[in-house]
Every structure is written in C-alpha cells, then in structure tokens.
Write a protein that holds these residues in place. Structure first.
Motif, PDB file in Angstrom:
ATOM      1  N   LEU A  51       0.836  -1.198   0.000  1.00 56.01           N
ATOM      2  CA  LEU A  51       0.000   0.000   0.000  1.00 56.01           C
ATOM      3  C   LEU A  51       0.876   1.256   0.000  1.00 56.01           C
ATOM      4  CD1 LEU A  51      -3.047   0.997   0.378  1.00 56.01           C
ATOM      5  CD2 LEU A  51      -2.439   1.286   2.754  1.00 56.01           C
ATOM      6  N   GLY A  52       1.898   1.231   0.846  1.00 56.20           N
ATOM      7  CA  GLY A  52       2.839   2.345   0.927  1.00 56.20           C
ATOM      8  C   GLY A  52       3.536   2.588  -0.406  1.00 56.20           C
ATOM      9  N   GLU A  53       3.988   1.498  -1.034  1.00 52.28           N
ATOM     10  CA  GLU A  53       4.693   1.623  -2.321  1.00 52.28           C
ATOM     11  C   GLU A  53       3.802   2.251  -3.376  1.00 52.28           C
ATOM     12  OE1 GLU A  53       7.807   1.399  -2.488  1.00 52.28           O
ATOM     13  OE2 GLU A  53       7.746   0.721  -0.403  1.00 52.28           O
ATOM     14  N   LYS A  54       2.571   1.803  -3.359  1.00 56.63           N
ATOM     15  CA  LYS A  54       1.603   2.304  -4.343  1.00 56.63           C
ATOM     16  C   LYS A  54       1.434   3.828  -4.180  1.00 56.63           C
ATOM     17  CE  LYS A  54      -1.907   1.563  -7.192  1.00 56.63           C
ATOM     18  NZ  LYS A  54      -2.061   0.794  -8.357  1.00 56.63           N
ATOM     19  N   ILE A  55       1.299   4.260  -2.940  1.00 57.19           N
ATOM     20  CA  ILE A  55       1.120   5.695  -2.675  1.00 57.19           C
ATOM     21  C   ILE A  55       2.380   6.454  -3.105  1.00 57.19           C
ATOM     22  CG2 ILE A  55       0.686   7.462  -0.877  1.00 57.19           C
ATOM     23  CD1 ILE A  55      -1.639   5.518  -1.356  1.00 57.19           C
ATOM     24  N   ARG A  56       3.536   5.913  -2.727  1.00 64.60           N
ATOM     25  CA  ARG A  56       4.796   6.585  -3.088  1.00 64.60           C
ATOM     26  C   ARG A  56       4.925   6.711  -4.593  1.00 64.60           C
ATOM     27  NH1 ARG A  56       7.547   3.748   1.290  1.00 64.60           N
ATOM     28  NH2 ARG A  56       8.006   5.278   2.889  1.00 64.60           N
ATOM     29  N   LYS A  57       4.580   5.624  -5.291  1.00 61.67           N
ATOM     30  CA  LYS A  57       4.724   5.608  -6.739  1.00 61.67           C
ATOM     31  C   LYS A  57       3.814   6.679  -7.366  1.00 61.67           C
ATOM     32  CE  LYS A  57       4.660   2.341 -10.525  1.00 61.67           C
ATOM     33  NZ  LYS A  57       3.278   2.155 -11.019  1.00 61.67           N
ATOM     34  N   GLU A  58       2.597   6.736  -6.898  1.00 59.96           N
ATOM     35  CA  GLU A  58       1.665   7.729  -7.431  1.00 59.96           C
ATOM     36  C   GLU A  58       2.151   9.138  -7.118  1.00 59.96           C
ATOM     37  OE1 GLU A  58      -0.896   7.303  -9.357  1.00 59.96           O
ATOM     38  OE2 GLU A  58      -0.873   5.108  -9.317  1.00 59.96           O
ATOM     39  N   ALA A  59       2.769   9.275  -5.930  1.00 58.46           N
ATOM     40  CA  ALA A  59       3.230  10.599  -5.503  1.00 58.46           C
ATOM     41  C   ALA A  59       4.411  11.079  -6.333  1.00 58.46           C
ATOM     42  CB  ALA A  59       3.605  10.567  -4.030  1.00 58.46           C
ATOM     43  N   GLU A  60       5.102  10.127  -6.948  1.00 55.52           N
ATOM     44  CA  GLU A  60       6.253  10.511  -7.776  1.00 55.52           C
ATOM     45  C   GLU A  60       5.832  11.190  -9.069  1.00 55.52           C
ATOM     46  OE1 GLU A  60       8.593   7.017  -8.315  1.00 55.52           O
ATOM     47  OE2 GLU A  60       9.285   7.091  -6.232  1.00 55.52           O
ATOM     48  N   ASN A  61       4.581  11.008  -9.406  1.00 52.84           N
ATOM     49  CA  ASN A  61       4.083  11.616 -10.632  1.00 52.84           C
ATOM     50  C   ASN A  61       3.968  13.129 -10.443  1.00 52.84           C
ATOM     51  OD1 ASN A  61       2.749  12.445 -12.878  1.00 52.84           O
ATOM     52  ND2 ASN A  61       1.102  10.937 -12.725  1.00 52.84           N
ATOM     53  N   GLU A  62       5.040  13.830 -10.828  1.00 54.29           N
ATOM     54  CA  GLU A  62       5.112  15.269 -10.575  1.00 54.29           C
ATOM     55  C   GLU A  62       4.266  16.067 -11.552  1.00 54.29           C
ATOM     56  OE1 GLU A  62       6.762  16.790  -8.151  1.00 54.29           O
ATOM     57  OE2 GLU A  62       8.004  15.179  -7.325  1.00 54.29           O
ATOM     58  N   ARG A  63       3.754  15.369 -12.550  1.00 48.08           N
ATOM     59  CA  ARG A  63       2.992  16.120 -13.551  1.00 48.08           C
ATOM     60  C   ARG A  63       1.686  16.673 -12.975  1.00 48.08           C
ATOM     61  NH1 ARG A  63       1.366  12.565 -17.562  1.00 48.08           N
ATOM     62  NH2 ARG A  63       2.310  10.929 -16.342  1.00 48.08           N
ATOM     63  N   ILE A  64       1.157  15.946 -12.002  1.00 52.51           N
ATOM     64  CA  ILE A  64      -0.082  16.433 -11.398  1.00 52.51           C
ATOM     65  C   ILE A  64       0.305  17.377 -10.264  1.00 52.51           C
ATOM     66  CG2 ILE A  64      -2.306  15.722 -10.475  1.00 52.51           C
ATOM     67  CD1 ILE A  64      -1.610  12.875 -11.356  1.00 52.51           C
ATOM     68  N   LYS A  65      -0.277  18.554 -10.272  1.00 56.39           N
ATOM     69  CA  LYS A  65       0.166  19.543  -9.285  1.00 56.39           C
ATOM     70  C   LYS A  65      -0.980  20.050  -8.412  1.00 56.39           C
ATOM     71  CE  LYS A  65       4.316  21.221 -11.438  1.00 56.39           C
ATOM     72  NZ  LYS A  65       5.008  19.973 -11.168  1.00 56.39           N
ATOM     73  N   GLY A  66      -0.577  20.743  -7.358  1.00 51.96           N
ATOM     74  CA  GLY A  66      -1.522  21.462  -6.496  1.00 51.96           C
ATOM     75  C   GLY A  66      -2.648  20.587  -5.988  1.00 51.96           C
ATOM     76  N   ILE A  67      -3.814  21.129  -6.071  1.00 54.66           N
ATOM     77  CA  ILE A  67      -4.981  20.441  -5.513  1.00 54.66           C
ATOM     78  C   ILE A  67      -5.254  19.130  -6.229  1.00 54.66           C
ATOM     79  CG2 ILE A  67      -7.477  20.628  -5.200  1.00 54.66           C
ATOM     80  CD1 ILE A  67      -7.104  23.257  -4.119  1.00 54.66           C
ATOM     81  N   GLU A  68      -5.041  19.119  -7.528  1.00 59.41           N
ATOM     82  CA  GLU A  68      -5.288  17.883  -8.276  1.00 59.41           C
ATOM     83  C   GLU A  68      -4.429  16.750  -7.752  1.00 59.41           C
ATOM     84  OE1 GLU A  68      -5.046  18.128 -12.525  1.00 59.41           O
ATOM     85  OE2 GLU A  68      -6.363  19.887 -12.493  1.00 59.41           O
ATOM     86  N   ARG A  69      -3.231  17.100  -7.365  1.00 61.28           N
ATOM     87  CA  ARG A  69      -2.300  16.101  -6.837  1.00 61.28           C
ATOM     88  C   ARG A  69      -2.827  15.543  -5.508  1.00 61.28           C
ATOM     89  NH1 ARG A  69       3.020  14.645  -6.930  1.00 61.28           N
ATOM     90  NH2 ARG A  69       4.207  14.979  -5.036  1.00 61.28           N
ATOM     91  N   LYS A  70      -3.324  16.443  -4.693  1.00 63.42           N
ATOM     92  CA  LYS A  70      -3.889  16.017  -3.422  1.00 63.42           C
ATOM     93  C   LYS A  70      -5.118  15.144  -3.647  1.00 63.42           C
ATOM     94  CE  LYS A  70      -2.289  19.940  -0.749  1.00 63.42           C
ATOM     95  NZ  LYS A  70      -2.683  20.959   0.223  1.00 63.42           N
ATOM     96  N   GLU A  71      -5.917  15.563  -4.601  1.00 65.75           N
ATOM     97  CA  GLU A  71      -7.124  14.783  -4.908  1.00 65.75           C
ATOM     98  C   GLU A  71      -6.752  13.394  -5.406  1.00 65.75           C
ATOM     99  OE1 GLU A  71     -10.412  18.082  -6.300  1.00 65.75           O
ATOM    100  OE2 GLU A  71      -9.137  17.158  -7.801  1.00 65.75           O
ATOM    101  N   HIS A  72      -5.757  13.376  -6.256  1.00 69.58           N
ATOM    102  CA  HIS A  72      -5.316  12.123  -6.845  1.00 69.58           C
ATOM    103  C   HIS A  72      -4.843  11.164  -5.743  1.00 69.58           C
ATOM    104  CE1 HIS A  72      -3.585   9.442  -9.766  1.00 69.58           C
ATOM    105  NE2 HIS A  72      -2.402   9.543  -9.198  1.00 69.58           N
TER     106      HIS A  72
END
Ligand SMILES: Nc1nc2c(ncn2[C@@H]2O[C@H](COP(=O)(O)OP(=O)(O)OP(=O)(O)O)[C@@H](O)[C@H]2O)c(=O)[nH]1
Ligand SMILES: [Mg+2]
Length: 458
Positions: A51-72
């Motif tokens: 679960l942790g890895e999955k979150i980290r991996k998604e968080a590495e996606n720097e293309r999504i920014k700001g609120i969208e990133r938080k939502e994602h």
C-alpha cells in the motif's frame, strides 16, 4: 471498532489535504504513519508495504500539481484501502420460497451459535421465513443455548437433545424444515480443524447440501484468519466468512484484510454480543465510517477546501504588507479549485471572529461568483490588472471586458468592489489599531461587521 487505525487514517488523509508541499518528505511521513497503524491493526506487513509503495509511486508523478495532486493521492489511498479490505460489497444470494440453507462452521468459541441467531434474525427482519437448526451434538449446553437465543428473539428453533447423530436429527426434521425460506444451521466446533471436524462437516454437507458454508472467525485471531480460511476452504470448501468480535480487538484489520486474500469473502461482521450487533460487510462503507466522512466525495471536499497552503502563505504576506493587488486576487482564483472568499477573510488578521457576524449566504453567493471573476480578470489587460481603478472611469473598457469574458459590466463592477473591500479591510485603520493579543473589541467588531455587511450587498 478499530479506533487507533481509524484515527491514524484520518490523520493521514488530513495530512494530504493540509500539506504545504506534498513532497517526498511529507509522503514518506504519511506512508510511514499509515503503515505503522495498519501493522498495529495486525494487517500483514507485506500488504501494508504494498500500500505504501503504491502511494509513493503515485506521488512521484510530478505532472499532477496542487490540488489535483492532493485529490489524486486521496483517491488512490482511499481506493487502495477499500481494495485490501475486500473491494466491492458481496451479498449472499438466495430466493424466497426456495428452502435455502446456510451452514455455519468453525473452531471452538468463535461465535457460531451467536452468529446463527444473528443471521436468522437479520433475514427474518427482511421478510424470509427463517428458522434455526441446532446440529451441535457435542457440547452439552449447545442446543439449550440456541433454543434460548431463538426464544428470546422469536425465531423458530429445531433441536433434538436426545439424538447424538446430527445426520439423524436432520433426517427427522427434514419435512418440517421444508416449510422455511431459509434454514440457518449451527454446527459443532473443535479445538482445531482436525480430521474429526472435517469428517463431520463433510458428512453433514453431503446430506444437507447447503447453499452456503460460512466460516465463523473471531477477529481477535488477526491475520491468522488467512490460514484458517484457507484450510477450511481446502478441506470443506467454505464459500464465505463471518468475522465476529470486531468490537473487542485492535486486530480486526488483520482478520479482514487476511480473509480478503483468500477466495472466501467476508459477508458479515459481528460487532457485539447482542442480536443486532451484526451487519453486512461493505469495505467502502467501512472505510467511510472509519474516516467519519460520507464517502470519497467527502474526502475530496476536504482536500478542495483545504486551500493550497503555498499560495495561502503568499497571500497572507501580501495582506500583511498591504500590497495585495488584483493580480494576487487572480492568482488565488487560479490556485484554488474551490475558491472560498470566506477563507480569505479567515486569513485577514483579527477578522476571523468577525465572520460569524456575516451572513453565510452572502459568502456563498460570493463563492458562486468567483468563476465569473476569473473570466473577467483573464480578459483584462496588464495595465487594468495593475490598476483596476481606471476601469471605473472608462465604460468602454468595462464593455470590452464584459464582451470578452461573457459577463456584464455589473459583474465587473462587483469584482472591483470586492477586491477593493478586501484590500481596505486588510489595511484598514480598524485593523491596524488592534492589539494582536486582545483581538478586536466588541465595538470594533460590530463596526466592521456593519461596514462589511453593507458593502458586500449588491
Ligand atoms: N463482543 C462480542 N462477543 C461475541 C460476538 N460474537 C460472539 N460473541 C461471544 O463469543 C462467545 C462465544 O460465542 P458462541 O456463539 O457460543 O461461539 P461458538 O462458536 O458457537 O462456540 P462453540 O459452540 O463452543 O464452538 C459468546 O460469549 C458470545 O456472546 C461479537 O461479535 N462480539
Ligand atoms: Mg456453538
């Protein structure tokens, strides 16, 4: 139920919503806290890691920014939690008038008899003509226990205390039982799934042919539930699980996630000793309840209303300096998905408490208008943005902007008024005289509220 896990999850989601920068450090912190809480709830270390890895991996996606990133990230975490708990809700399926049978099996003392009564009551309330059949011939008081539970809850109970062969009991009662939509069968337990228990269950199921064989597992065995479910599946082909005592252990997370790793879904959970302490298991609803929010929408709303803190700090500095301009205003509009005028007010020193005096509806109307304002500012020239006062004098400019932004000149005037009001409030004499340790006096507050209220109405 799972209080610690619940508060850790809440904290994790709040951290995502409230983080200034959702950078690697913050993500690491969130992931570590979540993993710790999951492991404390006895969730398998590998599952927690995944679960942790999955979150980290998604968080590495720097293309999504700001609120969208938080939502994602909120959505990913929410969905992953549901996934490890069992995904979509599963329901037992049978028809009224069909003489359906559910047999409850399991080792000693996990709650078979109690769950039989709970299950019978659950379906009786839903219109099924339901009865209980006691086939635990080994434990002395077993039949009596079932009888008492049945009588107390007005459920029909079939037992035969004189007969020691469960197959014979069934054969004797078979005709009578045919008059029921649903027969819930309580069976005997053993210390472990030994040959004797396997043989007895096999014999009974060969004869009775139940639609469902449900394994009863107490939540306090935690992730050991996996081995138990797998063993019962292999030897007696169970096709579902009921987890009991969810109320009395911190390990329930382990039992739930462990069963999800087997092919036997969790259909129900027992949440106390009483007959109604019983509910269908639904991973999505379970997570929502743990988080104290309606659903994913509730979580996302929280993210959206937690204004992007980077721009929040910047805005606060500009307000403090008195250098807030329309460009800042525009930036605010852009950086927020869900711009909230009331939040800007919160940031003006000393004015937070004033907000209570301002009609909420008024603020909501304001927020409704913000989209229009964004279009208006987009249609302005640099000169106009830097110096909005020139618009008030030149109707031709107003008309041009209105045309370009699909709004009216009144809309533009409102925006300017709003912007000026905010600026005035932030730098007004009423606020510069405030002793920060005392806040606003009642008199100052009333004066501001009046002024604010009057000016905000248009
Ligand atoms: N707190 C709590 N207690 C429960 C729950 N379900 C069952 N119990 C209690 O667990 C104890 C054992 O329950 P039983 O239903 O007798 O268990 P069993 O599997 O039939 O036991 P055997 O027939 O001896 O194998 C009882 O004291 C129940 O009241 C639950 O969901 N929460
Ligand atoms: Mg029993």
């Amino acid at each position: 139920m799972l209080d610690k896990l619940s508060s850790a999850l809440k904290k994790g989601f709040d951290k995502i919503a409230g983080a200034i920068f959702l950078d690697k450090k913050v993500i690491d912190e969130i992931v570590k806290d979540l993993q710790r809480a999951l492991i404390q709830a006895d969730v398998n270390v590998h599952l927690a890691k995944e679960l942790g890895e999955k979150i980290r991996k998604e968080a590495e996606n720097e293309r999504i920014k700001g609120i969208e990133r938080k939502e994602h990230l909120t959505k990913i975490l929410h969905d992953e939690l549901i996934k490890i708990l069992g995904g979509e809700k599963k329901e037992l399926k049978f028809e009224k008038g069909k003489n359906n049978k559910i047999m409850l099996v399991g080792t000693y003392g996990h709650g078979k008899t109690t769950s039989s009564a709970k299950l019978a009551s659950y379906y009786a309330k839903r219109g099924f003509k339901t009865c209980l059949l006691g086939l635990d011939v080994h434990r002395l008081a077993a039949s009596e226990q079932l009888k008492q539970l049945g009588d107390k809850n007005k459920l029909a109970v079939f037992i035969d205390e004189a007969e020691k062969n469960p197959i014979k009991i069934y054969e004797k009662l078979k005709k009578e039982l045919e008059g029921y939509d649903l027969i819930i069968i309580d069976t005997a337990g053993r210390h472990s799934l030994d040959k004797e228990l396997i043989d007895e269950i096999k014999k009974l199921t060969g004869k009775i042919k139940p639609d469902y064989k449900l394994l009863i597992i107490s939540a306090d065995i935690g992730q050991a539930a996996k081995t138990q479910a797998e063993e019962f599946q292999k030897s007696v082909d169970i096709n579902g699980v009921i987890i009991t005592r969810m109320d009395s252990t911190a390990k329930a997370g382990g039992a739930l996630t462990a069963c999800n790793e087997t092919n036997a879904p969790v259909y129900f959970i027992g949440t106390g000793e009483k007959i109604n302490d019983f509910e269908t298991f639904n991973a999505k609803a379970f997570i929502s309840r743990m988080l104290g929010l309606g659903d994913l929408e509730g979580l996302l709303e929280k993210v959206q209303s937690a204004i992007d803190e980077k721009s929040q700090i910047k805005l606060k500095t500009r307000l403090d300096e008195g250098s807030f301009n329309l460009r800042d205003f525009q930036e605010q509009l852009k950086s927020m998905n869900n711009f909230s005028f009331s939040k800007i007010i919160d940031m003006i020193p000393g004015i937070g408490s004033l907000k209570e005096k301002v009609d909420d509806n008024m603020l909501n109307t304001q927020e409704h208008k913000v989209k229009k304002w964004q279009h208006i500012i987009d249609s302005m020239t640099e000169e106009e943005i830097d110096n909005p006062e020139i618009l008030e004098k030149q109707t031709s400019r107003l008309k041009r902007i209105a045309l370009g932004s699909g709004t009216t000149t009144t809309d533009i005037r409102q925006l300017i008024k709003q912007y000026k009001l905010l600026k005035e409030l932030a730098s007004g004499s009423e606020l510069t005289n405030i002793d920060p340790s005392q806040g606003l006096s009642q008199k100052q507050m009333m004066k501001l509220a009046r002024k604010f209220g009057k000016k905000m109405k248009f």
